[in-house]
Design an enzyme around this catalytic site. Sequence first.
Site, short mmCIF file in Angstrom:
data_model
loop_
_atom_site.label_atom_id
_atom_site.label_comp_id
_atom_site.label_asym_id
_atom_site.label_seq_id
_atom_site.Cartn_x
_atom_site.Cartn_y
_atom_site.Cartn_z
N SER A 95 0.86 -1.19 0.00
CA SER A 95 0.00 0.00 0.00
C SER A 95 0.89 1.23 0.00
CB SER A 95 -0.85 0.00 1.28
OG SER A 95 -1.52 1.23 1.43
N TYR A 120 -2.01 -0.81 10.77
CA TYR A 120 -2.08 -1.15 9.33
C TYR A 120 -0.80 -0.71 8.62
CZ TYR A 120 -3.95 -1.20 4.51
OH TYR A 120 -4.16 -1.45 3.18
N1 LIG Z 1 -8.87 -0.50 -0.92
C1 LIG Z 1 -7.79 0.26 -0.78
O1 LIG Z 1 -7.87 1.49 -0.78
C2 LIG Z 1 -6.44 -0.37 -0.61
C3 LIG Z 1 -5.31 0.44 -0.71
C4 LIG Z 1 -4.05 -0.11 -0.57
C5 LIG Z 1 -3.92 -1.46 -0.32
N2 LIG Z 1 -5.02 -2.25 -0.22
C6 LIG Z 1 -4.82 -3.67 0.06
O2 LIG Z 1 -5.43 -4.43 -0.95
C7 LIG Z 1 -5.75 -5.73 -0.43
C8 LIG Z 1 -7.17 -6.11 -0.83
O3 LIG Z 1 -8.06 -5.24 -0.17
P1 LIG Z 1 -9.41 -4.69 -0.82
O4 LIG Z 1 -9.31 -3.22 -0.82
O5 LIG Z 1 -9.70 -5.39 -2.07
O6 LIG Z 1 -10.44 -5.05 0.34
P2 LIG Z 1 -11.62 -6.11 0.45
O7 LIG Z 1 -12.09 -5.99 1.84
O8 LIG Z 1 -12.58 -5.89 -0.67
O9 LIG Z 1 -10.88 -7.51 0.21
C9 LIG Z 1 -10.10 -8.14 1.18
C10 LIG Z 1 -10.37 -9.62 1.12
O10 LIG Z 1 -9.48 -10.28 2.07
C11 LIG Z 1 -10.24 -11.30 2.73
N3 LIG Z 1 -9.65 -11.63 4.01
C12 LIG Z 1 -9.68 -10.89 5.15
N4 LIG Z 1 -9.07 -11.57 6.16
C13 LIG Z 1 -8.66 -12.76 5.64
C14 LIG Z 1 -8.00 -13.89 6.17
N5 LIG Z 1 -7.65 -13.94 7.46
N6 LIG Z 1 -7.73 -14.93 5.35
C15 LIG Z 1 -8.12 -14.89 4.05
N7 LIG Z 1 -8.76 -13.86 3.49
C16 LIG Z 1 -9.03 -12.80 4.28
C17 LIG Z 1 -11.63 -10.70 2.87
O11 LIG Z 1 -12.60 -11.70 3.12
C18 LIG Z 1 -11.81 -9.98 1.54
O12 LIG Z 1 -12.41 -10.82 0.57
C19 LIG Z 1 -5.50 -5.66 1.07
O13 LIG Z 1 -4.25 -6.24 1.38
C20 LIG Z 1 -5.45 -4.17 1.33
O14 LIG Z 1 -4.70 -3.85 2.47
C21 LIG Z 1 -6.29 -1.74 -0.36
#
Ligand SMILES: NC(=O)c1ccc[n+]([C@@H]2O[C@H](COP(=O)([O-])OP(=O)(O)OC[C@H]3O[C@@H](n4cnc5c(N)ncnc54)[C@H](O)[C@@H]3O)[C@@H](O)[C@H]2O)c1
Length: 256
Positions: free
Chosen positions: A143, A156
């Site tokens: 991120s 985080y």
């Molecule tokens: N959305 C943003 O703005 C953003 C920005 C930077 C980084 N990220 C990163 O992107 C990645 C995906 O996030 P997203 O934004 O798509 O969110 P999201 O909540 O849509 O997806 C996250 C997924 O991870 C799964 N998950 C959570 N805990 C888990 C576990 N213990 N074991 C297996 N699966 C698990 C959830 O069920 C969900 O399907 C994450 O690592 C997040 O930190 C997101």
Amino acid sequence: MERLKGKVAIVTGAGSGIGAATAQLFAREGARVALADIRLEGIQGVARAIETAGGEAMAVQTDVRSADQVREMVRKTTERFGGLDVLVNNAGVRASHSTVVDLTEEEFDQTLAVDLKGVWLCCKYAIPELIKSGGGAIVNMSSISASIGQPMQGAYNAAKGAVEVLTKCVALDFAKHKIRCNNVNPGWVRTEMNRVELEEMENRGGKPWEEVLRLHPLGRVGEPADVASAVVYLASNEAAWVTGASLYVDGGYCAQ
Ligand SMILES: NC(=O)c1ccc[n+]([C@@H]2O[C@H](COP(=O)([O-])OP(=O)(O)OC[C@H]3O[C@@H](n4cnc5c(N)ncnc54)[C@H](O)[C@@H]3O)[C@@H](O)[C@H]2O)c1
């Protein structure tokens, strides 16, 4: 040309947001994909969508915090698809907005367990299979939070910062096995993780929303597809000489 033709990939957190978009793009690029997520419903839906579009996918309910479940995830993938070439460590959670004083020990531990330990466990059990395949690619979903401080996000950001360096260590340890390990660093992306927060800000408009747009000089927040394309690039042979790197996909956030 399909850029991941013949590859077998595991995508964690594939039931929603960035992981779901990545898994679907992987399948369109010719990969056979194991979809891992703690929630079964989401990955079953994504698997159906991939299969309807003519691709191959398997849903494997997995909690990335559990060594046993991660080992099983890798075993089921290689059993079904005959090997493993790509691991995308995308599963993640965000802690509540609080200072390090207000953050509870339980929430700190849970955040680090998914966002950091989960990445390590998946590497631990997937890398021996990548070695058997003669090499492969790992893409960790880091991120912008890995390299900057942000208010009220100590747990985080600390977890993402640690993943950033873990990636470089994995890259060095396994370069001799032709395993590449890289980070993708998204800015704010519209997913379940922050959908409500973003919608509220956008609908209210005014200063907070203007500030979100100012933070992303390209003038919008990201969509899951913006990030998925970067993951495909790093997983593909086009990135054959890229390892230990961080690819910022952030609309210019960190250029400021
Ligand atoms: N959305 C943003 O703005 C953003 C920005 C930077 C980084 N990220 C990163 O992107 C990645 C995906 O996030 P997203 O934004 O798509 O969110 P999201 O909540 O849509 O997806 C996250 C997924 O991870 C799964 N998950 C959570 N805990 C888990 C576990 N213990 N074991 C297996 N699966 C698990 C959830 O069920 C969900 O399907 C994450 O690592 C997040 O930190 C997101």
